[in-house]
Design a protein around this motif. Structure first.
Motif, PDB file in Angstrom:
ATOM      1  N   MET A 175       0.856  -1.204   0.000  1.00  0.00           N
ATOM      2  CA  MET A 175       0.000   0.000   0.000  1.00  0.00           C
ATOM      3  C   MET A 175       0.884   1.244   0.000  1.00  0.00           C
ATOM      4  SD  MET A 175      -2.906   1.138   2.774  1.00  0.00           S
ATOM      5  CE  MET A 175      -3.745   2.703   2.607  1.00  0.00           C
ATOM      6  N   SER A 176       0.675   2.116  -0.967  1.00  0.00           N
ATOM      7  CA  SER A 176       1.500   3.315  -1.075  1.00  0.00           C
ATOM      8  C   SER A 176       0.717   4.518  -0.577  1.00  0.00           C
ATOM      9  CB  SER A 176       1.929   3.541  -2.534  1.00  0.00           C
ATOM     10  OG  SER A 176       0.793   3.748  -3.343  1.00  0.00           O
ATOM     11  N   THR A 177       1.441   5.461  -0.091  1.00  0.00           N
ATOM     12  CA  THR A 177       0.830   6.713   0.382  1.00  0.00           C
ATOM     13  C   THR A 177       1.411   7.873  -0.409  1.00  0.00           C
ATOM     14  OG1 THR A 177       2.511   6.954   2.079  1.00  0.00           O
ATOM     15  CG2 THR A 177       0.490   5.806   2.693  1.00  0.00           C
ATOM     16  N   SER A 178       0.584   8.847  -0.680  1.00  0.00           N
ATOM     17  CA  SER A 178       1.033  10.010  -1.448  1.00  0.00           C
ATOM     18  C   SER A 178       1.672  11.039  -0.526  1.00  0.00           C
ATOM     19  CB  SER A 178      -0.162  10.647  -2.180  1.00  0.00           C
ATOM     20  OG  SER A 178       0.225  11.847  -2.820  1.00  0.00           O
ATOM     21  N   THR A 179       2.824  11.519  -0.958  1.00  0.00           N
ATOM     22  CA  THR A 179       3.506  12.572  -0.211  1.00  0.00           C
ATOM     23  C   THR A 179       3.449  13.899  -0.970  1.00  0.00           C
ATOM     24  OG1 THR A 179       5.618  11.970  -1.234  1.00  0.00           O
ATOM     25  CG2 THR A 179       5.054  10.925   0.874  1.00  0.00           C
ATOM     26  N   GLU A 180       2.592  13.941  -2.002  1.00  0.00           N
ATOM     27  CA  GLU A 180       2.489  15.157  -2.804  1.00  0.00           C
ATOM     28  C   GLU A 180       1.948  16.308  -1.961  1.00  0.00           C
ATOM     29  OE1 GLU A 180       0.256  16.743  -6.872  1.00  0.00           O
ATOM     30  OE2 GLU A 180       0.284  14.604  -6.359  1.00  0.00           O
ATOM     31  N   LYS A 181       2.638  17.448  -2.056  1.00  0.00           N
ATOM     32  CA  LYS A 181       2.225  18.615  -1.288  1.00  0.00           C
ATOM     33  C   LYS A 181       1.001  19.267  -1.924  1.00  0.00           C
ATOM     34  CE  LYS A 181       6.857  19.796   0.413  1.00  0.00           C
ATOM     35  NZ  LYS A 181       7.900  20.853   0.456  1.00  0.00           N
ATOM     36  N   PRO A 182       0.125  19.834  -1.114  1.00  0.00           N
ATOM     37  CA  PRO A 182      -1.016  20.560  -1.680  1.00  0.00           C
ATOM     38  C   PRO A 182      -0.512  21.775  -2.460  1.00  0.00           C
ATOM     39  CG  PRO A 182      -0.828  20.981   0.678  1.00  0.00           C
ATOM     40  CD  PRO A 182       0.142  19.880   0.366  1.00  0.00           C
ATOM     41  N   PRO A 183      -1.260  22.216  -3.466  1.00  0.00           N
ATOM     42  CA  PRO A 183      -0.797  23.332  -4.294  1.00  0.00           C
ATOM     43  C   PRO A 183      -0.706  24.637  -3.507  1.00  0.00           C
ATOM     44  CG  PRO A 183      -3.081  22.826  -4.789  1.00  0.00           C
ATOM     45  CD  PRO A 183      -2.586  21.739  -3.884  1.00  0.00           C
ATOM     46  N   ARG A 184       0.241  25.455  -3.915  1.00  0.00           N
ATOM     47  CA  ARG A 184       0.328  26.806  -3.369  1.00  0.00           C
ATOM     48  C   ARG A 184      -0.685  27.683  -4.105  1.00  0.00           C
ATOM     49  NH1 ARG A 184       2.767  29.025   0.486  1.00  0.00           N
ATOM     50  NH2 ARG A 184       4.101  30.467  -0.656  1.00  0.00           N
ATOM     51  N   TRP A 185      -1.246  28.633  -3.397  1.00  0.00           N
ATOM     52  CA  TRP A 185      -2.190  29.563  -4.003  1.00  0.00           C
ATOM     53  C   TRP A 185      -1.750  30.988  -3.701  1.00  0.00           C
ATOM     54  CZ3 TRP A 185      -5.021  27.737  -7.629  1.00  0.00           C
ATOM     55  CH2 TRP A 185      -5.536  26.438  -7.570  1.00  0.00           C
ATOM     56  N   ILE A 186      -1.437  31.713  -4.781  1.00  0.00           N
ATOM     57  CA  ILE A 186      -1.031  33.112  -4.669  1.00  0.00           C
ATOM     58  C   ILE A 186      -2.074  33.958  -5.387  1.00  0.00           C
ATOM     59  CG2 ILE A 186       0.792  34.800  -5.113  1.00  0.00           C
ATOM     60  CD1 ILE A 186       1.560  32.465  -3.215  1.00  0.00           C
ATOM     61  N   ALA A 187      -2.495  35.037  -4.743  1.00  0.00           N
ATOM     62  CA  ALA A 187      -3.460  35.956  -5.353  1.00  0.00           C
ATOM     63  C   ALA A 187      -2.788  37.286  -5.657  1.00  0.00           C
ATOM     64  CB  ALA A 187      -4.648  36.181  -4.413  1.00  0.00           C
ATOM     65  N   HIS A 188      -3.155  37.870  -6.779  1.00  0.00           N
ATOM     66  CA  HIS A 188      -2.740  39.228  -7.116  1.00  0.00           C
ATOM     67  C   HIS A 188      -3.988  40.088  -7.202  1.00  0.00           C
ATOM     68  CE1 HIS A 188      -1.505  42.624  -9.788  1.00  0.00           C
ATOM     69  NE2 HIS A 188      -0.459  42.593  -8.973  1.00  0.00           N
ATOM     70  N   VAL A 189      -4.032  41.124  -6.393  1.00  0.00           N
ATOM     71  CA  VAL A 189      -5.181  42.025  -6.328  1.00  0.00           C
ATOM     72  C   VAL A 189      -4.775  43.368  -6.934  1.00  0.00           C
ATOM     73  CG1 VAL A 189      -6.857  43.163  -4.832  1.00  0.00           C
ATOM     74  CG2 VAL A 189      -5.990  40.885  -4.242  1.00  0.00           C
ATOM     75  N   ASP A 190      -5.531  43.822  -7.923  1.00  0.00           N
ATOM     76  CA  ASP A 190      -5.200  45.061  -8.627  1.00  0.00           C
ATOM     77  C   ASP A 190      -6.465  45.908  -8.731  1.00  0.00           C
ATOM     78  OD1 ASP A 190      -3.960  47.008 -10.071  1.00  0.00           O
ATOM     79  OD2 ASP A 190      -3.594  45.797 -11.858  1.00  0.00           O
ATOM     80  N   LEU A 191      -6.451  47.067  -8.092  1.00  0.00           N
ATOM     81  CA  LEU A 191      -7.606  47.970  -8.163  1.00  0.00           C
ATOM     82  C   LEU A 191      -7.763  48.490  -9.590  1.00  0.00           C
ATOM     83  CD1 LEU A 191      -9.410  48.774  -5.686  1.00  0.00           C
ATOM     84  CD2 LEU A 191      -7.250  47.674  -5.128  1.00  0.00           C
ATOM     85  N   ASP A 192      -8.999  48.640 -10.022  1.00  0.00           N
ATOM     86  CA  ASP A 192      -9.291  49.049 -11.400  1.00  0.00           C
ATOM     87  C   ASP A 192      -9.289  50.569 -11.524  1.00  0.00           C
ATOM     88  OD1 ASP A 192      -9.743  46.332 -12.216  1.00  0.00           O
ATOM     89  OD2 ASP A 192     -11.713  46.437 -11.272  1.00  0.00           O
ATOM     90  N   ALA A 193      -8.375  51.079 -12.392  1.00  0.00           N
ATOM     91  CA  ALA A 193      -8.316  52.530 -12.646  1.00  0.00           C
ATOM     92  C   ALA A 193      -8.426  53.295 -11.330  1.00  0.00           C
ATOM     93  CB  ALA A 193      -9.424  52.945 -13.619  1.00  0.00           C
ATOM     94  N   PHE A 194      -7.519  53.041 -10.437  1.00  0.00           N
ATOM     95  CA  PHE A 194      -7.662  53.401  -9.029  1.00  0.00           C
ATOM     96  C   PHE A 194      -7.949  54.882  -8.798  1.00  0.00           C
ATOM     97  CE2 PHE A 194      -5.366  54.183  -4.846  1.00  0.00           C
ATOM     98  CZ  PHE A 194      -6.437  53.785  -4.068  1.00  0.00           C
ATOM     99  N   PHE A 195      -7.113  55.771  -9.314  1.00  0.00           N
ATOM    100  CA  PHE A 195      -7.292  57.199  -9.043  1.00  0.00           C
ATOM    101  C   PHE A 195      -8.650  57.686  -9.545  1.00  0.00           C
ATOM    102  CE2 PHE A 195      -2.492  58.502  -8.987  1.00  0.00           C
ATOM    103  CZ  PHE A 195      -2.284  57.627  -7.940  1.00  0.00           C
ATOM    104  N   THR A 196      -8.956  57.356 -10.800  1.00  0.00           N
ATOM    105  CA  THR A 196     -10.213  57.851 -11.365  1.00  0.00           C
ATOM    106  C   THR A 196     -11.420  57.165 -10.735  1.00  0.00           C
ATOM    107  OG1 THR A 196      -9.988  56.278 -13.200  1.00  0.00           O
ATOM    108  CG2 THR A 196      -9.176  58.520 -13.557  1.00  0.00           C
ATOM    109  N   SER A 197     -11.261  55.914 -10.327  1.00  0.00           N
ATOM    110  CA  SER A 197     -12.372  55.223  -9.656  1.00  0.00           C
ATOM    111  C   SER A 197     -12.697  55.872  -8.317  1.00  0.00           C
ATOM    112  CB  SER A 197     -12.032  53.750  -9.463  1.00  0.00           C
ATOM    113  OG  SER A 197     -11.968  53.080 -10.704  1.00  0.00           O
ATOM    114  N   CYS A 198     -11.672  56.335  -7.609  1.00  0.00           N
ATOM    115  CA  CYS A 198     -11.916  57.067  -6.356  1.00  0.00           C
ATOM    116  C   CYS A 198     -12.733  58.320  -6.624  1.00  0.00           C
ATOM    117  CB  CYS A 198     -10.584  57.432  -5.693  1.00  0.00           C
ATOM    118  SG  CYS A 198      -9.690  56.059  -4.932  1.00  0.00           S
ATOM    119  N   GLU A 199     -12.415  59.024  -7.710  1.00  0.00           N
ATOM    120  CA  GLU A 199     -13.142  60.256  -8.025  1.00  0.00           C
ATOM    121  C   GLU A 199     -14.577  59.944  -8.453  1.00  0.00           C
ATOM    122  OE1 GLU A 199     -11.873  62.926  -7.215  1.00  0.00           O
ATOM    123  OE2 GLU A 199      -9.701  62.543  -7.148  1.00  0.00           O
ATOM    124  N   GLN A 200     -14.777  58.911  -9.241  1.00  0.00           N
ATOM    125  CA  GLN A 200     -16.126  58.561  -9.675  1.00  0.00           C
ATOM    126  C   GLN A 200     -16.970  58.046  -8.517  1.00  0.00           C
ATOM    127  OE1 GLN A 200     -14.860  55.907 -12.880  1.00  0.00           O
ATOM    128  NE2 GLN A 200     -15.736  57.309 -14.388  1.00  0.00           N
TER     129      GLN A 200
END
Length: 396
Positions: free
Chosen positions: A1-26
């Motif tokens: 019987m074999s067991t898996s030692t595979e690591k769970p995937p890493r999850w990286i998020a990139h958050v980017d505000l949309d048209a930030f300066f003008t969106s603040c004004e609107q």
């Protein structure tokens, strides 16, 4: 019987505000919504666009465009001076929200961040749920939209956030990475300069799929070992998954390797002028001003020199940086040889807020700033993605 030692995937998020300066004004002025809004200099003055709303971008208006050109393209747009206090306050609120989602947040600029969300599936849910939560929390708390990309590393997360702007969410699982990248133009990859683009054109490489089809050995023969390995890894979706909290970049630098070695000082000055303007624009975007200017120069035979000096006051003004760099070049007793590479950098940061707005339009109370920022001369289209080359007057 074999067991898996595979690591769970890493999850990286990139958050980017949309048209930030003008969106603040609107957000704050309902009458500006659905209208083209331009933040920067005011028409009739010498200055540039700091930010353009998506409505304004339909007219071809973009950041760093001369304000006179923006006004010509869309005379009915709403033109506003930057309100850096407002943008900084909104940015602070955004990062407080992100910090409540995960403690591992890296600030990339005033309006974008990387997050390590690995393991949040046990607390919040799968990556899609985390991404929706990020966007919803920002929208509910401060009334702004953000685009979020999530993937196994920084590269895929960043490309994901760019894929569905504005107000989008893209999640790329590890087994989807190659298909996600395949149709992309190589101009989407990081670190692609003009000389490398010329080499790829010569090799008939326009997409990531075509790049993958070229052997690493051929890439090394044409690009050099370091650059070849970098693009080979990116084409296969291999990149860093490290997110560093409280990170601030140590320096901002740009360099150019000439296709053939150069001795003409006018050519060297022109290239340094363009590189300097790119460095200064990045510093202004990140609201940084530096006191240390560094010149890098590599001669034929790969003989490399670095010269630097400390300014009396911090700056992110390309005229000051260029004049300082050219003085270093002219007065440092450098060899009289053909030049292969030239580069410019700035460091020694002092965070800047109140003077930021004046860089987009000269201040009426400051004579020195009346000649600020002569802006974009040309915009090139490569593979459907605009590449901006900024320049200054030769008078320094």
């Amino acid at each position: 019987m074999s067991t898996s030692t595979e690591k769970p995937p890493r999850w990286i998020a990139h958050v980017d505000l949309d048209a930030f300066f003008t969106s603040c004004e609107q957000r704050d002025q309902p009458e500006y919504r659905q209208r083209p809004v331009i933040v920067g200099a005011m028409p009739g003055n010498r200055g540039v666009v700091a930010a353009a709303s998506y409505e304004a971008r339909k007219f071809g208006i973009h950041s760093a465009m001369p304000i006179a050109e923006a006004a010509r393209r869309c005379p009915d747009a709403v033109f506003l001076r930057p309100d850096m206090k407002k943008y900084q306050q909104a940015s602070q609120q955004i990062f407080e929200i992100l910090g409540n989602i995960t403690p591992v947040v890296e600030k990339a600029s005033i309006d974008e961040a990387y997050l390590d969300i690995t393991g949040l599936d046990k607390l919040v849910g799968p990556p899609e749920i985390v991404g929706h939560k990020i966007r919803r929390m920002i929208q509910d708390a401060i009334g702004l939209t953000a685009s979020v990309g999530i993937g196994p590393n920084r590269l895929i997360a960043k490309l994901g956030s760019e894929a569905n702007k504005p107000d989008g969410l893209t999640v790329v699982t590890p087994d989807q990475v190659l298909d996600f990248l395949a149709p992309m133009p190589i101009s989407n990859l990081r670190g692609l300069g003009r000389q490398t683009q010329k080499i790829f054109n010569r090799l008939h490489i326009q997409t990531v799929t075509e790049l993958r089809a070229i052997s690493l050995q051929i890439l090394k023969e044409n690009l050099g070992e370091k650059a070849a390995e970098k693009f080979h890894r990116q084409a296969h979706g291999i990149a860093s998954d490290e997110v560093i909290t409280n990170r601030q970049r140590k320096s901002i630098s740009k360099e150019n390797t000439f296709g053939s070695d150069i001795h003409d000082h006018n050519v060297l000055h022109d290239m340094l002028r363009k590189l300097t303007a790119e460095v200064a624009r990045t510093a202004r975007r990140e609201m940084l001003a530096g006191t240390i200017v560094t010149l890098k120069i590599r001669f034929e035979g790969f003989e490399t020199y670095s010269r630097q000096t400390t300014l009396a006051a911090p700056t992110h003004d390309e005229r000051v940086i260029l004049a300082t760099a050219w003085s270093l070049f002219s007065n440092s007793n450098l060899p009289n040889k053909l030049v292969r590479l030239i580069g410019i950098g700035i460091s020694g940061w002092e965070e800047n807020s109140t003077s930021q707005a004046d860089l987009f339009e000269p201040s009426a109370n400051n004579v020195h700033d009346k000649k600020i920022l002569e802006a974009i001369d040309t915009v090139t289209e490569k593979f459907g993605k605009p590449i901006l080359q900024v320049g200054l007057s030769r008078k320094n």
